[in-house]
Scaffold this active site. Structure first.
Site, mmCIF file in Angstrom:
data_model
loop_
_atom_site.group_PDB
_atom_site.id
_atom_site.type_symbol
_atom_site.label_atom_id
_atom_site.label_comp_id
_atom_site.label_asym_id
_atom_site.label_seq_id
_atom_site.Cartn_x
_atom_site.Cartn_y
_atom_site.Cartn_z
ATOM 1 N N GLU A 41 0.869 -1.180 0.000
ATOM 2 C CA GLU A 41 0.000 0.000 0.000
ATOM 3 C C GLU A 41 0.901 1.224 0.000
ATOM 4 O OE1 GLU A 41 -3.491 2.248 2.620
ATOM 5 O OE2 GLU A 41 -2.643 0.341 3.325
ATOM 6 N N LYS A 81 4.975 0.427 10.180
ATOM 7 C CA LYS A 81 4.992 1.596 9.304
ATOM 8 C C LYS A 81 4.390 2.810 10.015
ATOM 9 C CE LYS A 81 4.007 0.642 5.020
ATOM 10 N NZ LYS A 81 3.238 0.428 3.763
ATOM 11 N N ARG A 99 6.128 -13.215 9.239
ATOM 12 C CA ARG A 99 6.770 -11.947 8.919
ATOM 13 C C ARG A 99 8.122 -11.842 9.610
ATOM 14 N NH1 ARG A 99 3.198 -7.206 10.979
ATOM 15 N NH2 ARG A 99 5.006 -6.034 10.249
#
Length: 426
Positions: free
Chosen positions: A74, A319, A309
């Site tokens: 994104e 983020k 992850r």
């Protein structure tokens, strides 16, 4: 953009592909891909040259790519070391198995996205050594280009009785959703006819209602033990200018609805994501089944696979938290050398090869674990060992006078060359 990055084009034959992948350490994703290739799971797919629905691809040629993966960030911030693992994984698997990896922007949330982030992401991927050109085509896509099809898919779900417009407040929906020990309660708007829901949804599209006043929900099972299947929202009203589509839309698809559709339109075979999306996989499969039944999407549908992850000690990879450091001026910017962003690591002196080595060395698993930061540093040292020229010098030497120089070498003007190797261990 640089055009000098390594090619990601498929190999000419299966033997060459297998030979190149032999030295790679196996993991569960490689085993899945190899099994699919052996069984020919996706061998009958067709590719029309661009993303599209079932009819679009049916008119195309047999897909030259044996598999298709994608890297779908994104564009709401700069990429960090965790994203680097995903980049290397998706592009690397496509490279090793004669496939193509798509570079796709999941830009369905207009309030947080910006072209600055789009450009930074493209630059980071290319700097790492990957690109999205293959078979003479660019595979650079963005989810917002599919908004028309997503709206069409939503109308199909409504007409087929698989979706309805809910006008409850957010608090009412949360209360009716239940919890892990209590089933949800049907919305009072769940029994509307498809015609009523379609009319209401078109009013949403036309801007007749306020932001947050209603949402489109999938009709699945309010008693499901998986809370993600309790009639999840798939469209909401959001008046916001989109960096790509401008003010064309005032309704936007939810990520969980948009992502499977993007994969299907792009003929992705292996949709690889992190473990937090594991509970969303049943909805992914439900949506694919419904849209394939309706003939909107081509068979076979993509399948989602999850991996753990990256958790790196002493490093923040949120983020949102990294953005806060930038906005609060705790750091000089996204490329501050103290930041774990790809641009920060690049400015600090990390090389693309060292990050690729790191991604390969830590492997791919289904269980969460922590990787010590020294592993990343070790990969950099290993890469720089035979690259970085260095030497040692005495800055304040003691003077030494050789009184027997002429006697030893037979000449007063005899000289001896002194050298220092640029790569001491080479």
């Amino acid at each position: 953009m640089s055009s000098n990055t390594p090619s990601n084009a498929p190999k000419n034959n299966a033997n060459a592909t297998a030979a190149e992948g032999e030295h790679k350490v196996s993991n569960f994703l490689r085993q899945i891909i190899e099994n699919d290739l052996e069984k020919g799971t996706y061998s009958q797919r067709r590719w029309a040259g661009t993303p599209g629905d079932a009819a679009h691809h049916a008119a195309g040629q047999p897909d030259p790519a044996k598999i298709r993966t994608r890297f779908p960030p994104e564009p709401n911030g700069y990429l960090h070391i965790g994203h680097a693992k995903s980049i290397c994984l998706n592009f690397g698997l496509a490279r090793d198995y004669g496939g193509v990896c798509h570079m796709r922007f999941d830009d369905t949330n207009p309030e947080k996205e910006d072209t600055e982030y789009v450009n930074s992401i493209l630059d980071a991927v290319q700097w790492l050594g990957f690109q999205w050109e293959a078979n003479g085509q660019s595979h650079l896509f963005q989810a917002s280009d599919y908004f028309d099809f997503m709206y069409r898919a939503a109308e199909y779900l409504i007409e087929a009785g698989h979706a309805y417009v809910d006008e409850q407040t957010g608090e009412q929906m949360r209360a009716a959703r239940g919890d892990f020990g209590k089933p949800g309660v049907d919305s009072p708007f769940r029994s509307r006819t498809p015609e009523q829901n379609l009319a209401r949804f078109r009013e949403m599209r036309d801007g007749a209602h306020e932001d947050g006043s209603m949402v489109l929900r999938a009709t699945i099972d309010m008693a499901s033990p998986n809370i993600n299947l309790r009639d999840p929202a798939i469209y909401r009203i959001r008046r916001a200018t989109h960096h790509n589509t401008g003010d064309t839309w005032c309704i936007y698809p939810m990520y969980t609805f948009a992502h499977p559709i993007e994969d299907a339109l792009e003929q992705i075979t292996h949709s690889i994501c992190t473990l937090e999306f594991e509970d969303q996989r049943p909805f992914y499969d439900w949506l694919m089944d419904r849209l394939c039944e309706g003939g909107l999407l081509a068979h076979p549908a993509p399948h989602q696979y999850e991996f753990a992850r990256l958790n790196l000690t002493y490093v923040i990879t949120s983020k949102r938290k990294l953005a806060q450091l930038v906005y609060d001026h705790k750091v000089s910017g996204w490329d501050d050398p103290r930041m774990p962003t790809i641009v920060g690591l690049r400015r600090r002196g990390y090389t693309p090869e060292s990050i690729q080595l790191f991604a390969e060395r830590i492997g791919v698993t289904k269980s969460d674990s922590w990787i010590d930061y020294s592993t990343l540093e070790g990969c950099l040292r290993e890469d720089l060992e035979n690259k970085a020229h260095r030497g040692m010098a005495v800055l304040d030497p003691v003077k030494l006078v050789l009184t027997n120089w002429a006697e030893a070498f037979g000449a007063d003007d005899y000289t001896e060359d002194c050298t220092q190797p640029a790569l001491p261990h080479h």
